[in-house]
Design a protein around this motif. Structure first.
Motif, PDB file in Angstrom:
ATOM      1  N   ALA A 146      -4.230  54.494 124.843  1.00 31.69           N
ATOM      2  CA  ALA A 146      -4.458  54.180 123.550  1.00 31.69           C
ATOM      3  C   ALA A 146      -4.341  52.921 122.926  1.00 31.69           C
ATOM      4  CB  ALA A 146      -5.033  54.982 122.275  1.00 31.69           C
ATOM      5  N   GLU A 147      -5.225  52.068 122.264  1.00 33.94           N
ATOM      6  CA  GLU A 147      -4.678  51.359 121.480  1.00 33.94           C
ATOM      7  C   GLU A 147      -3.949  51.217 120.237  1.00 33.94           C
ATOM      8  OE1 GLU A 147      -7.521  48.102 118.881  1.00 33.94           O
ATOM      9  OE2 GLU A 147      -8.295  48.448 120.186  1.00 33.94           O
ATOM     10  N   PRO A 148      -3.125  50.545 120.075  1.00 32.53           N
ATOM     11  CA  PRO A 148      -1.972  51.026 118.606  1.00 32.53           C
ATOM     12  C   PRO A 148      -3.154  50.993 117.643  1.00 32.53           C
ATOM     13  CG  PRO A 148      -0.845  49.856 120.338  1.00 32.53           C
ATOM     14  CD  PRO A 148      -2.423  49.540 120.982  1.00 32.53           C
ATOM     15  N   VAL A 149      -3.044  51.487 116.756  1.00 34.42           N
ATOM     16  CA  VAL A 149      -3.814  51.996 115.879  1.00 34.42           C
ATOM     17  C   VAL A 149      -2.105  51.895 114.194  1.00 34.42           C
ATOM     18  CG1 VAL A 149      -5.242  53.090 113.960  1.00 34.42           C
ATOM     19  CG2 VAL A 149      -5.840  53.320 116.405  1.00 34.42           C
ATOM     20  N   LYS A 150      -1.992  51.379 113.293  1.00 33.17           N
ATOM     21  CA  LYS A 150      -1.414  50.858 112.470  1.00 33.17           C
ATOM     22  C   LYS A 150      -1.925  51.856 110.909  1.00 33.17           C
ATOM     23  CE  LYS A 150       1.649  48.761 114.268  1.00 33.17           C
ATOM     24  NZ  LYS A 150       3.015  48.886 115.252  1.00 33.17           N
ATOM     25  N   GLU A 151      -1.135  51.947 110.564  1.00 35.60           N
ATOM     26  CA  GLU A 151      -1.046  52.344 108.649  1.00 35.60           C
ATOM     27  C   GLU A 151      -0.718  51.447 108.309  1.00 35.60           C
ATOM     28  OE1 GLU A 151      -0.993  56.938 106.282  1.00 35.60           O
ATOM     29  OE2 GLU A 151       0.454  56.846 107.923  1.00 35.60           O
ATOM     30  N   LEU A 152      -0.966  51.247 107.207  1.00 36.93           N
ATOM     31  CA  LEU A 152      -0.583  49.991 106.219  1.00 36.93           C
ATOM     32  C   LEU A 152       0.169  50.748 105.467  1.00 36.93           C
ATOM     33  CD1 LEU A 152      -3.996  47.479 106.290  1.00 36.93           C
ATOM     34  CD2 LEU A 152      -2.094  47.713 108.040  1.00 36.93           C
ATOM     35  N   ILE A 153       1.281  51.190 105.270  1.00 36.03           N
ATOM     36  CA  ILE A 153       1.644  51.173 104.515  1.00 36.03           C
ATOM     37  C   ILE A 153       3.912  50.763 104.111  1.00 36.03           C
ATOM     38  CG2 ILE A 153       1.231  53.784 104.056  1.00 36.03           C
ATOM     39  CD1 ILE A 153       2.876  54.984 105.670  1.00 36.03           C
ATOM     40  N   GLY A 154       4.546  51.154 103.319  1.00 36.75           N
ATOM     41  CA  GLY A 154       5.355  50.708 103.447  1.00 36.75           C
ATOM     42  C   GLY A 154       6.248  51.091 104.331  1.00 36.75           C
ATOM     43  N   GLY A 155       6.889  50.301 105.181  1.00 37.60           N
ATOM     44  CA  GLY A 155       8.288  51.007 106.580  1.00 37.60           C
ATOM     45  C   GLY A 155       7.803  50.721 107.604  1.00 37.60           C
ATOM     46  N   THR A 156       6.361  50.321 107.863  1.00 42.35           N
ATOM     47  CA  THR A 156       5.400  50.638 109.156  1.00 42.35           C
ATOM     48  C   THR A 156       5.798  49.407 109.961  1.00 42.35           C
ATOM     49  OG1 THR A 156       3.678  51.592 108.354  1.00 42.35           O
ATOM     50  CG2 THR A 156       3.375  50.334 109.991  1.00 42.35           C
ATOM     51  N   SER A 157       6.204  49.479 111.052  1.00 45.18           N
ATOM     52  CA  SER A 157       6.614  48.422 111.975  1.00 45.18           C
ATOM     53  C   SER A 157       5.343  47.597 112.292  1.00 45.18           C
ATOM     54  CB  SER A 157       7.776  48.504 113.624  1.00 45.18           C
ATOM     55  OG  SER A 157       8.218  47.842 113.550  1.00 45.18           O
ATOM     56  N   PHE A 158       6.149  45.877 112.582  1.00 44.75           N
ATOM     57  CA  PHE A 158       5.435  44.585 112.786  1.00 44.75           C
ATOM     58  C   PHE A 158       6.625  44.008 113.626  1.00 44.75           C
ATOM     59  CE2 PHE A 158       2.366  46.425 109.925  1.00 44.75           C
ATOM     60  CZ  PHE A 158       0.919  46.602 110.068  1.00 44.75           C
ATOM     61  N   ALA A 159       5.672  43.162 115.041  1.00 45.44           N
ATOM     62  CA  ALA A 159       6.419  42.370 115.786  1.00 45.44           C
ATOM     63  C   ALA A 159       5.729  41.083 115.390  1.00 45.44           C
ATOM     64  CB  ALA A 159       6.442  42.661 117.617  1.00 45.44           C
ATOM     65  N   TYR A 160       6.502  40.218 115.066  1.00 45.49           N
ATOM     66  CA  TYR A 160       5.875  38.771 115.771  1.00 45.49           C
ATOM     67  C   TYR A 160       7.562  38.305 116.867  1.00 45.49           C
ATOM     68  CZ  TYR A 160       5.978  33.563 114.567  1.00 45.49           C
ATOM     69  OH  TYR A 160       6.252  32.377 114.791  1.00 45.49           O
ATOM     70  N   LEU A 161       7.086  37.145 118.036  1.00 43.96           N
ATOM     71  CA  LEU A 161       7.869  36.651 118.551  1.00 43.96           C
ATOM     72  C   LEU A 161       9.745  37.656 118.907  1.00 43.96           C
ATOM     73  CD1 LEU A 161       8.275  33.105 116.678  1.00 43.96           C
ATOM     74  CD2 LEU A 161       7.155  34.259 118.985  1.00 43.96           C
ATOM     75  N   GLY A 162       9.561  38.460 119.407  1.00 41.26           N
ATOM     76  CA  GLY A 162       9.869  40.085 120.039  1.00 41.26           C
ATOM     77  C   GLY A 162      10.796  40.728 118.539  1.00 41.26           C
ATOM     78  N   ARG A 163      10.915  40.300 117.781  1.00 38.44           N
ATOM     79  CA  ARG A 163      11.676  40.617 116.741  1.00 38.44           C
ATOM     80  C   ARG A 163      10.734  42.260 115.480  1.00 38.44           C
ATOM     81  NH1 ARG A 163      15.641  37.505 113.260  1.00 38.44           N
ATOM     82  NH2 ARG A 163      16.225  39.299 112.347  1.00 38.44           N
ATOM     83  N   ARG A 164      11.143  42.861 115.324  1.00 37.63           N
ATOM     84  CA  ARG A 164      10.619  43.878 114.284  1.00 37.63           C
ATOM     85  C   ARG A 164      10.732  43.474 113.120  1.00 37.63           C
ATOM     86  NH1 ARG A 164       6.298  47.310 116.227  1.00 37.63           N
ATOM     87  NH2 ARG A 164       6.862  46.926 119.178  1.00 37.63           N
ATOM     88  N   TYR A 165       9.667  44.161 112.468  1.00 39.39           N
ATOM     89  CA  TYR A 165      10.053  43.476 111.210  1.00 39.39           C
ATOM     90  C   TYR A 165       9.052  44.501 110.672  1.00 39.39           C
ATOM     91  CZ  TYR A 165      11.112  38.908 111.827  1.00 39.39           C
ATOM     92  OH  TYR A 165      11.861  37.573 112.380  1.00 39.39           O
ATOM     93  N   ARG A 166       9.797  45.453 108.829  1.00 39.07           N
ATOM     94  CA  ARG A 166       8.881  46.438 108.339  1.00 39.07           C
ATOM     95  C   ARG A 166       7.805  46.223 107.218  1.00 39.07           C
ATOM     96  NH1 ARG A 166       9.038  51.289 111.280  1.00 39.07           N
ATOM     97  NH2 ARG A 166      11.224  51.374 112.303  1.00 39.07           N
ATOM     98  N   LEU A 167       6.746  46.757 107.562  1.00 40.49           N
ATOM     99  CA  LEU A 167       5.872  46.017 106.165  1.00 40.49           C
ATOM    100  C   LEU A 167       6.478  46.579 104.835  1.00 40.49           C
ATOM    101  CD1 LEU A 167       3.063  44.769 106.462  1.00 40.49           C
ATOM    102  CD2 LEU A 167       2.126  47.292 105.423  1.00 40.49           C
ATOM    103  N   ARG A 168       6.185  45.224 103.703  1.00 42.23           N
ATOM    104  CA  ARG A 168       6.521  45.965 102.537  1.00 42.23           C
ATOM    105  C   ARG A 168       4.874  45.066 101.547  1.00 42.23           C
ATOM    106  NH1 ARG A 168      11.939  43.940 100.092  1.00 42.23           N
ATOM    107  NH2 ARG A 168      11.030  42.021 100.319  1.00 42.23           N
TER     108      ARG A 168
END
Length: 253
Positions: free
Chosen positions: A77-99
């Motif tokens: 299934a298509e990924p669904v994100k929850e926009l809360i602190g700590g959710t993981s997002f990728a950029y150019l292969g690296r993972r970053y936590r949402l703040r």
């Protein structure tokens, strides 16, 4: 013409259970074969297509097509994100936590100290759009300067390279030379972003995905088969902007 092409393809030993259709496209010069996200096979044919030539081309590609259809059918299934602190997002292969940060006038989406900062949005949809816009702007600044040297090395001249929301497609190439890449591709490692870019640049010479196109890919990118397989493993998990709405449970990405 499309009826005779349909009969020619139907005479082939297509796997049981395939959903497929013939789609005439006046601007095409060669056969194009696409597999949709749902696993349907679309045979895009030019107005002057010869049914026997189309059938021969399809026959030669059946093993690869069967693999692609199977992969689409078991697609997660298509990924669904929850926009809360700590959710993981990728950029150019690296993972970053949402703040989440206060939505003051000067606040903007940015990478800072290992975090992906998002000004608190008024709604999940607003936050998803802000993140998509950030991927688009950041991706444009990263990709466009790299695209032109790659194109020169390949001996092609795109009219423009842009990053946009392409819906279910990861890349597109128009007959006028406009190369478009989905913003979600910027989540991938740089080697795979380059793979998608080169794939589209090759379409400036070869509009279809037949043997000539694959030879072109091999010349432009000697390890294109390896990157294609890698991309196939990674792309089902790319986030394309779906977010969990407030009060609505759903799978997290």
């Amino acid at each position: 013409m499309s009826t005779s092409v349909h009969r020619a393809i139907a005479s082939l030993p297509l796997p049981d259970g395939w959903h497929w259709r013939v789609e005439p496209r006046p601007r095409r010069r060669t056969l194009g074969i696409e597999v949709t996200a749902e696993g349907e096979v679309v045979f895009a044919v030019p107005p002057t297509a010869d049914p026997s030539a189309v059938a021969s081309a399809v026959r030669s590609r059946l093993p690869r097509l069967a693999d692609e259809v199977r992969r689409r059918e078991v697609r997660p299934a298509e990924p669904v994100k929850e926009l809360i602190g700590g959710t993981s997002f990728a950029y150019l292969g690296r993972r970053y936590r949402l703040r989440l940060v206060p939505a003051v006038p000067e606040a903007r989406v940015r990478l800072r100290a290992g975090w992906l900062e998002l000004p608190e949005p008024g709604s999940p949809a607003e936050g998803a759009q802000a993140l998509a816009d950030w991927y688009g702007a950041r991706g444009t600044a990263w990709l466009v300067p790299r695209a032109l040297p790659v194109a020169l090395r390949m001996g092609v001249q795109p009219w423009e390279v842009s990053i946009e929301d392409l819906g279910p497609r990861w890349g597109a190439c128009t007959p006028q030379g406009l190369i478009r890449i989905h913003w979600a591709v910027m989540q991938l490692p740089a080697d795979l972003v380059e793979y998608v870019l080169i794939h589209e640049l090759c379409h400036l010479r070869q509009p279809g995905h037949g043997p000539a196109f694959r030879r072109q890919m091999g010349l432009a990118l000697p390890d294109s088969d390896r990157r294609e397989a890698w991309f196939g493993r990674e792309e089902p998990f790319l986030w394309r902007g779906a977010v969990r709405q407030e009060g609505r449970p759903g799978p997290a990405g």
